[in-house]
Scaffold this motif. Structure first.
Motif, mmCIF file in Angstrom:
data_model
loop_
_atom_site.group_PDB
_atom_site.id
_atom_site.type_symbol
_atom_site.label_atom_id
_atom_site.label_comp_id
_atom_site.label_asym_id
_atom_site.label_seq_id
_atom_site.Cartn_x
_atom_site.Cartn_y
_atom_site.Cartn_z
ATOM 1 N N MET A 115 5.308 4.273 -3.816
ATOM 2 C CA MET A 115 5.105 2.917 -3.983
ATOM 3 C C MET A 115 3.569 2.557 -3.581
ATOM 4 O O MET A 115 3.025 3.064 -2.514
ATOM 5 N N THR A 116 2.885 1.896 -4.392
ATOM 6 C CA THR A 116 1.560 1.504 -4.270
ATOM 7 C C THR A 116 1.540 0.013 -3.956
ATOM 8 O O THR A 116 2.315 -0.904 -4.394
ATOM 9 N N THR A 117 0.375 -0.533 -3.512
ATOM 10 C CA THR A 117 -0.037 -1.893 -3.080
ATOM 11 C C THR A 117 -1.187 -2.329 -3.999
ATOM 12 O O THR A 117 -2.127 -1.804 -3.858
ATOM 13 N N SER A 157 -11.384 -13.064 5.760
ATOM 14 C CA SER A 157 -10.009 -12.500 6.010
ATOM 15 C C SER A 157 -9.576 -11.616 4.868
ATOM 16 O O SER A 157 -8.721 -10.474 5.149
ATOM 17 N N VAL A 158 -9.979 -11.757 3.556
ATOM 18 C CA VAL A 158 -9.502 -10.733 2.473
ATOM 19 C C VAL A 158 -10.008 -9.345 2.729
ATOM 20 O O VAL A 158 -9.370 -8.290 2.508
ATOM 21 N N GLU A 159 -11.534 -9.470 3.055
ATOM 22 C CA GLU A 159 -12.022 -8.136 3.447
ATOM 23 C C GLU A 159 -11.262 -7.377 4.582
ATOM 24 O O GLU A 159 -11.139 -5.989 4.505
ATOM 25 N N ARG A 160 -10.791 -8.200 5.430
ATOM 26 C CA ARG A 160 -10.216 -7.428 6.714
ATOM 27 C C ARG A 160 -8.743 -6.716 5.950
ATOM 28 O O ARG A 160 -8.486 -5.550 6.589
ATOM 29 N N ARG A 161 -8.134 -7.552 5.184
ATOM 30 C CA ARG A 161 -6.997 -6.920 4.828
ATOM 31 C C ARG A 161 -7.115 -5.814 3.867
ATOM 32 O O ARG A 161 -6.477 -4.689 4.028
ATOM 33 N N LEU A 162 -8.157 -5.662 3.162
ATOM 34 C CA LEU A 162 -8.443 -4.413 2.292
ATOM 35 C C LEU A 162 -8.937 -3.216 2.874
ATOM 36 O O LEU A 162 -8.951 -2.190 2.554
ATOM 37 N N THR A 163 -9.424 -3.633 4.232
ATOM 38 C CA THR A 163 -9.946 -2.373 5.021
ATOM 39 C C THR A 163 -8.877 -2.000 6.067
ATOM 40 O O THR A 163 -9.209 -1.002 6.872
ATOM 41 N N ASP A 164 -7.656 -2.482 6.153
ATOM 42 C CA ASP A 164 -6.676 -2.147 6.927
ATOM 43 C C ASP A 164 -6.023 -0.782 6.514
ATOM 44 O O ASP A 164 -5.294 -0.821 5.261
ATOM 45 N N GLY A 165 -6.490 0.340 7.078
ATOM 46 C CA GLY A 165 -5.842 1.512 6.659
ATOM 47 C C GLY A 165 -4.291 1.718 6.849
ATOM 48 O O GLY A 165 -3.728 2.712 6.375
ATOM 49 N N ARG A 166 -3.725 0.897 7.545
ATOM 50 C CA ARG A 166 -2.348 1.136 7.841
ATOM 51 C C ARG A 166 -1.357 0.886 6.655
ATOM 52 O O ARG A 166 -0.309 1.354 6.551
ATOM 53 N N THR A 167 -1.911 -0.114 5.989
ATOM 54 C CA THR A 167 -1.216 -0.692 4.722
ATOM 55 C C THR A 167 -2.267 -0.537 3.563
ATOM 56 O O THR A 167 -2.509 -1.741 3.057
ATOM 57 N N PRO A 168 -2.744 0.526 3.115
ATOM 58 C CA PRO A 168 -3.831 0.307 2.083
ATOM 59 C C PRO A 168 -3.433 -0.103 0.910
ATOM 60 O O PRO A 168 -2.326 -0.299 0.482
ATOM 61 N N VAL A 169 -4.634 -0.794 0.558
ATOM 62 C CA VAL A 169 -4.272 -1.261 -1.031
ATOM 63 C C VAL A 169 -4.739 -0.447 -2.092
ATOM 64 O O VAL A 169 -6.070 0.030 -1.987
#
Length: 257
Positions: free
Chosen positions: A1-3, A68-80
């Protein structure tokens, strides 16, 4: 499953990407300004397709929103794994009729946000050896049409340049250049559409299907409809001076200034 993370995800092309990617089994992160519409879209997509859907309310014309979107994109726990930079808008009026504040806001959303979010996403993608970015531009990128066209031309050149730089890394980048699409775009900008010929309109869902096919084929530029491919071929052959006059008149009649 990808995000997949999609900006401008509650309407138009962004919503079409969300529907298609959810149908294909991708988890989603939906980004837009309207929290209520985000939550409604997330609930519908989760209930219909059984995917996990996060919502992130963010205004990409503001520093806090981009960050805020940058932070989500760099969150390695749930990668995009796929980023779709779709957020954008048009201004109604000729140059000097549109305020400088609105012109600068357009550049922030169309250029700065695309630059920063692409950069935030592709670092982790390169490390993982896979991923994709779709930056939504416009056929207006290929004709002289003021700030809107110039900003979309920047998106095309930036995307194709980065795509070349990342060749061989497993990360694909593509600029998507649609024509007129039946969305809320023109209504939000206060632009009439009654005079636009019916044959020029594209369906957002069909557009997304063609775009994802082009991305899977490794294209860095997608003009996803035969009608607009022909038009863009004609644009390349037209004298620049003649093209400027024609697009100025048709742009005032049909499209964003």
């Amino acid at each position: 499953m990808t995000t997949a993370l999609i900006t401008g995800a509650t309407a138009g092309i962004g919503a079409a990407f969300a529907r298609r990617l959810a149908k294909d089994g991708h988890d989603l992160v939906l980004v837009a300004r309207d929290t209520g519409r985000l939550q409604a879209a997330a609930t519908e997509l989760h209930d219909r397709h059984g995917v996990e859907v996060e919502v992130l309310a963010a205004d990409l014309s503001e520093e806090d929103g981009i960050s805020s979107v940058e932070r989500r994109l760099t969150d390695g726990r749930t990668p995009v794994d796929l980023l779709v930079n779709n957020a954008g808008f048009g201004n109604k009026g000729r140059f000097l009729e549109v305020s400088m504040a609105d012109e600068l806001t357009m550049l922030k959303v169309h250029c700065e946000a695309v630059l920063r979010l692409t950069s935030a996403a592709v670092g982790g993608m390169k490390e993982r050896g896979r991923g994709g970015v779709v930056n939504v531009a416009s056929v207006a990128a290929f004709v002289p049409r003021g700030t809107y066209g110039a900003s979309k031309a920047w998106v095309v050149q930036f995307t194709q340049g980065v795509a070349r730089d990342l060749t061989g890394t497993g990360v694909r980048l593509m600029a998507l250049c649609p024509g007129f699409v039946r969305t809320e775009f023109h209504e939000r900008a206060g632009m009439g559409t009654d005079n636009i010929p019916g044959w020029m309109w594209l369906d957002a869902d069909k557009l997304v299907t063609a775009a994802l096919a082009d991305l899977s084929r490794g294209k860095s530029l997608s003009v996803p409809d035969p009608r607009y491919k022909v038009l863009m071929g004609a644009v390349k052959l037209a004298p620049r001076g003649l093209l400027g006059g024609v697009t100025s008149r048709t742009g005032r009649k049909y499209g964003p200034q």
